[in-house]
Design an enzyme around this catalytic site. Structure first.
Site, PDB file in Angstrom:
ATOM      1  N   MET A  71      13.867 -12.965   2.367  1.00 55.34           N
ATOM      2  CA  MET A  71      12.671 -12.443   1.728  1.00 55.34           C
ATOM      3  C   MET A  71      12.984 -11.037   1.225  1.00 55.34           C
ATOM      4  O   MET A  71      13.328 -10.157   2.012  1.00 55.34           O
ATOM      5  CB  MET A  71      11.519 -12.429   2.734  1.00 55.34           C
ATOM      6  CG  MET A  71      10.225 -11.871   2.205  1.00 55.34           C
ATOM      7  SD  MET A  71       8.808 -12.256   3.293  1.00 55.34           S
ATOM      8  CE  MET A  71       9.372 -11.675   4.877  1.00 55.34           C
ATOM      9  N   ARG A  77       5.317 -13.367  10.025  1.00 59.01           N
ATOM     10  CA  ARG A  77       4.560 -12.517  10.953  1.00 59.01           C
ATOM     11  C   ARG A  77       4.288 -13.230  12.271  1.00 59.01           C
ATOM     12  O   ARG A  77       4.337 -12.616  13.341  1.00 59.01           O
ATOM     13  CB  ARG A  77       3.260 -12.052  10.291  1.00 59.01           C
ATOM     14  CG  ARG A  77       3.505 -10.970   9.254  1.00 59.01           C
ATOM     15  CD  ARG A  77       2.272 -10.591   8.467  1.00 59.01           C
ATOM     16  NE  ARG A  77       2.560  -9.430   7.621  1.00 59.01           N
ATOM     17  CZ  ARG A  77       1.737  -8.927   6.714  1.00 59.01           C
ATOM     18  NH1 ARG A  77       0.549  -9.503   6.507  1.00 59.01           N
ATOM     19  NH2 ARG A  77       2.084  -7.872   6.008  1.00 59.01           N
ATOM     20  N   TYR A  95       8.870  -4.185  11.241  1.00 58.14           N
ATOM     21  CA  TYR A  95       9.098  -5.038  10.073  1.00 58.14           C
ATOM     22  C   TYR A  95       8.049  -6.130   9.917  1.00 58.14           C
ATOM     23  O   TYR A  95       7.226  -6.351  10.778  1.00 58.14           O
ATOM     24  CB  TYR A  95      10.510  -5.586  10.017  1.00 58.14           C
ATOM     25  CG  TYR A  95      11.080  -6.396  11.153  1.00 58.14           C
ATOM     26  CD1 TYR A  95      10.316  -7.038  12.105  1.00 58.14           C
ATOM     27  CD2 TYR A  95      12.478  -6.532  11.253  1.00 58.14           C
ATOM     28  CE1 TYR A  95      10.880  -7.787  13.108  1.00 58.14           C
ATOM     29  CE2 TYR A  95      13.056  -7.281  12.263  1.00 58.14           C
ATOM     30  CZ  TYR A  95      12.261  -7.899  13.181  1.00 58.14           C
ATOM     31  OH  TYR A  95      12.836  -8.641  14.179  1.00 58.14           O
ATOM     32  N   GLU A  96       8.075  -6.758   8.733  1.00 56.50           N
ATOM     33  CA  GLU A  96       7.062  -7.733   8.301  1.00 56.50           C
ATOM     34  C   GLU A  96       5.658  -7.123   8.283  1.00 56.50           C
ATOM     35  O   GLU A  96       4.675  -7.785   8.611  1.00 56.50           O
ATOM     36  CB  GLU A  96       7.087  -8.989   9.185  1.00 56.50           C
ATOM     37  CG  GLU A  96       8.407  -9.725   9.179  1.00 56.50           C
ATOM     38  CD  GLU A  96       8.915 -10.037   7.784  1.00 56.50           C
ATOM     39  OE1 GLU A  96       8.099 -10.150   6.860  1.00 56.50           O
ATOM     40  OE2 GLU A  96      10.138 -10.152   7.619  1.00 56.50           O
ATOM     41  N   GLY A  97       5.561  -5.883   7.872  1.00 53.51           N
ATOM     42  CA  GLY A  97       4.287  -5.163   7.857  1.00 53.51           C
ATOM     43  C   GLY A  97       4.096  -4.462   9.178  1.00 53.51           C
ATOM     44  O   GLY A  97       3.930  -5.115  10.219  1.00 53.51           O
TER      45      GLY A  97
END
Length: 569
Positions: free
Chosen positions: A161, A292, A427-429
């Site tokens: 991603m 997530r 990570y991932e927001g």
């Protein structure tokens, strides 16, 4: 330190939290029979413990290595990854029409938990590929699906991603990567992406990058972003014009190469549009939401491994007499404060796992067309990601403490768990972004009815649990207040409120398990452990969350009472 898969705990949650039997039947996942579920749990645990766990220390000490020719993994990793592919572990929840087994997502999460506990850094190679599969499944054209999905589903090829750019960080709308039509249905991709997990490696023959970029004359911000499939190796066997120019030197997860990727240096990087032009964020969020949930699961994984190691150490380490019990030194597991830490580790790990598995069950219900489950999943996703990873860090930190001075020494392995866990809240927001998503978007889903439905379900099973009932009431009240609050006050409250709601949901699910344990005829030792862990969570962790109400109601004014110069003084 070896890894022992928590099979009994996983099975208990599948039965009583996920309630898989409700979706495994003639109108659902008919192949997910009890015998098959047992075989998967046993097999996945054995595989993770036998193939991945022995490489955990090696990956931490040696790590991935970069050269101009590419990224190489330490000895043994390629063979272990090949065994993962040949064992079909990546195919469990993959679409059957593209070579997957079409089994519940819950079972795939069990596999990912085991792999993450055994070797968190290495497991990242497997974590993002299912998200790429989901993005292509829901947004890719039939031609793209036919070309790329079969080997992504099996894991023969891995997926990535590509969102973040050096100048943009978490502000995805500020990205500058370009995608110019070639006139033949393909696009010329150019730009630089950073923090790309397993963006380059020698485990698989191809890497399929999902890249966000702008087409010419695209609108500014996120409205002008499109998603492209950009493979390392093109369908005709030629190497695409992309390369990993460096990997990061990180605090932990050394077995996971975090890459800086450069696309189109020679003007010959080819990509294919996924979904509609300027619809990239919608397509990417399909992948991101999958990721997530898996990142929240990483918190569970590392918490499980840290807990196992701390308990083993505490049962062996002899030091000091127990106060009031004679003068002979005892194993530290007998000391009250060590026992407090170990029980906290176990209760927090079980609570985070219950929350994560419950969300996985909502994935399976949503797959079968349950719109209410889909909405609840949307509400739960920021909780799973943020609370799961916060718990991973806390439990790993306690694990270092249990080891005492030896926990700060790398040879024991406790420090690696702490170092590996620390990336997950980022990570991932970041978890702050998850909290903002909760109060800014998710509380208002379906006019607030999704949140109200969750509160009602929790309240219906919380009878007799005074602290849990009080926390649920507070979550309902503060949730309503935040929907009417100013943006600053809402965001100032977001993190404590997210923690409150996460603890409420996890406490509800723990209470459900304890109620089942009271009535179930099973292993007495396991059921007693389950009730003791639940009691600790409800009597000690839940009251802590109640105490966050003051923070959630404090507003933003105090956050700005000290200006920038004062902060720097």
């Amino acid at each position: 330190m070896t890894y022992t898969p928590p099979i009994a705990e996983q099975r208990f949650l599948i039965d009583h939290v996920v309630r898989l039997a409700e979706v495994a039947g003639p109108n659902g996942f008919a192949d997910a029979t009890p015998d098959l579920v047992d075989a998967i749990l046993e097999g996945a645990g054995q595989f993770a413990a036998g193939e991945f766990a022995p490489l955990n220390r090696i990956g931490d000490e040696l790590g991935a290595k970069w050269s101009p020719e590419g990224v190489t993994m330490p000895a043994g990793f390629r063979e272990a990854y090949k065994a993962y592919v040949e064992g079909g572990w990546g195919t469990l929840a993959g679409p059957a029409e593209h070579g997957g087994q079409g089994l519940p997502h819950t079972l795939a999460m069990v596999v990912m938990e085991d792999l993450g506990s055994a070797n968190m850094g290495f497991s990242l190679a497997m974590m993002l590929t299912p998200g790429a599969v989901e993005a292509l499944k829901h947004h890719g054209s039939p031609e793209l699906q036919k070309t790329w999905l079969p080997k992504l589903v099996t894991g023969e090829w891995t997926g990535t991603m590509n969102l973040t750019e050096p100048q943009a960080g978490s502000d995805v709308g500020a990205l500058k990567s370009r995608a110019v039509p070639n006139g033949d249905g393909t696009y010329a991709i150019s730009g630089t992406k950073i923090f790309i997990t397993f963006g380059e490696h020698d485990l698989a023959d191809n890497i399929v990058h999902l890249v966000l970029a702008r087409t010419p004359d695209a609108p500014e911000g996120t409205r002008g972003i499109s998603l492209f499939l950009v493979p390392k190796i093109l369908p005709d066997g030629r190497r695409n014009d992309l390369k990993c120019v460096s990997i990061e030197h990180k605090l932990g997860i050394h077995a996971s190469p975090t890459c800086v990727m450069s696309y189109g240096d020679e003007g010959q990087c080819t990509g294919w549009l996924i979904g509609e032009e300027n619809g990239g964020m919608r397509a990417m969020f399909t992948m991101m939401n999958n990721a997530r949930l898996n990142v929240g699961l990483q918190g569970v994984s590392i918490a499980e491994r840290a807990t196992q190691q701390a308990v083993a150490y505490a049962r062996e380490r002899v030091q000091s007499a127990r106060a009031g019990h004679g003068r002979d030194p005892v194993r530290i597991v007998e000391h009250p404060d060590v026992r407090r830490m170990l029980l906290r580790m176990k209760a927090l790990t079980q609570a985070a796992r219950a929350l994560t598995y419950y969300a996985a069950g909502q994935v399976d219900r949503a797959t079968l067309g349950d719109e209410a489950a889909k909405a609840r999943l949307d509400l739960l996703t920021p909780l799973v990601k943020a609370y799961g990873t916060d718990i991973g860090c806390e439990v790993a930190s306690i694990g270092v403490q249990v080891h005492g001075g030896m926990g700060f020494v790398e040879e024991t392995g406790a420090a690696q768990h702490y170092r590996d866990a620390r990336i997950a809240p980022i990570y991932e927001g970041t978890n702050g972004i998850q909290a903002a998503d909760l109060v800014g978007r998710k509380l208002g889903l379906a006019g607030g009815s999704t949140f109200a439905g969750l509160i009602a379900d929790m309240r219906g099973e919380a009878g007799g649990q005074a602290a849990l009932s009080a926390l649920i009431d507070l979550c309902e009240a503060i949730g309503g207040e935040l929907q009417a609050a100013s943006p600053d006050d809402r965001l100032a409250a977001s993190y404590p409120f997210l923690t409150m709601l996460s603890v409420a949901v996890a406490g509800w699910l723990m209470a459900r398990q304890a109620a089942v344990a009271d009535e179930l005829d099973g292993d007495p030792a396991y059921l007693a452990m389950k009730k003791a862990a639940t009691r600790f969570y409800l009597e000690q962790v839940v009251p802590e969350a109640i105490g966050l109400a003051a923070s959630a109601r404090a507003g933003a004014e105090m956050l700005y009472a000290m200006d920038e110069d004062m902060l720097a003084a």
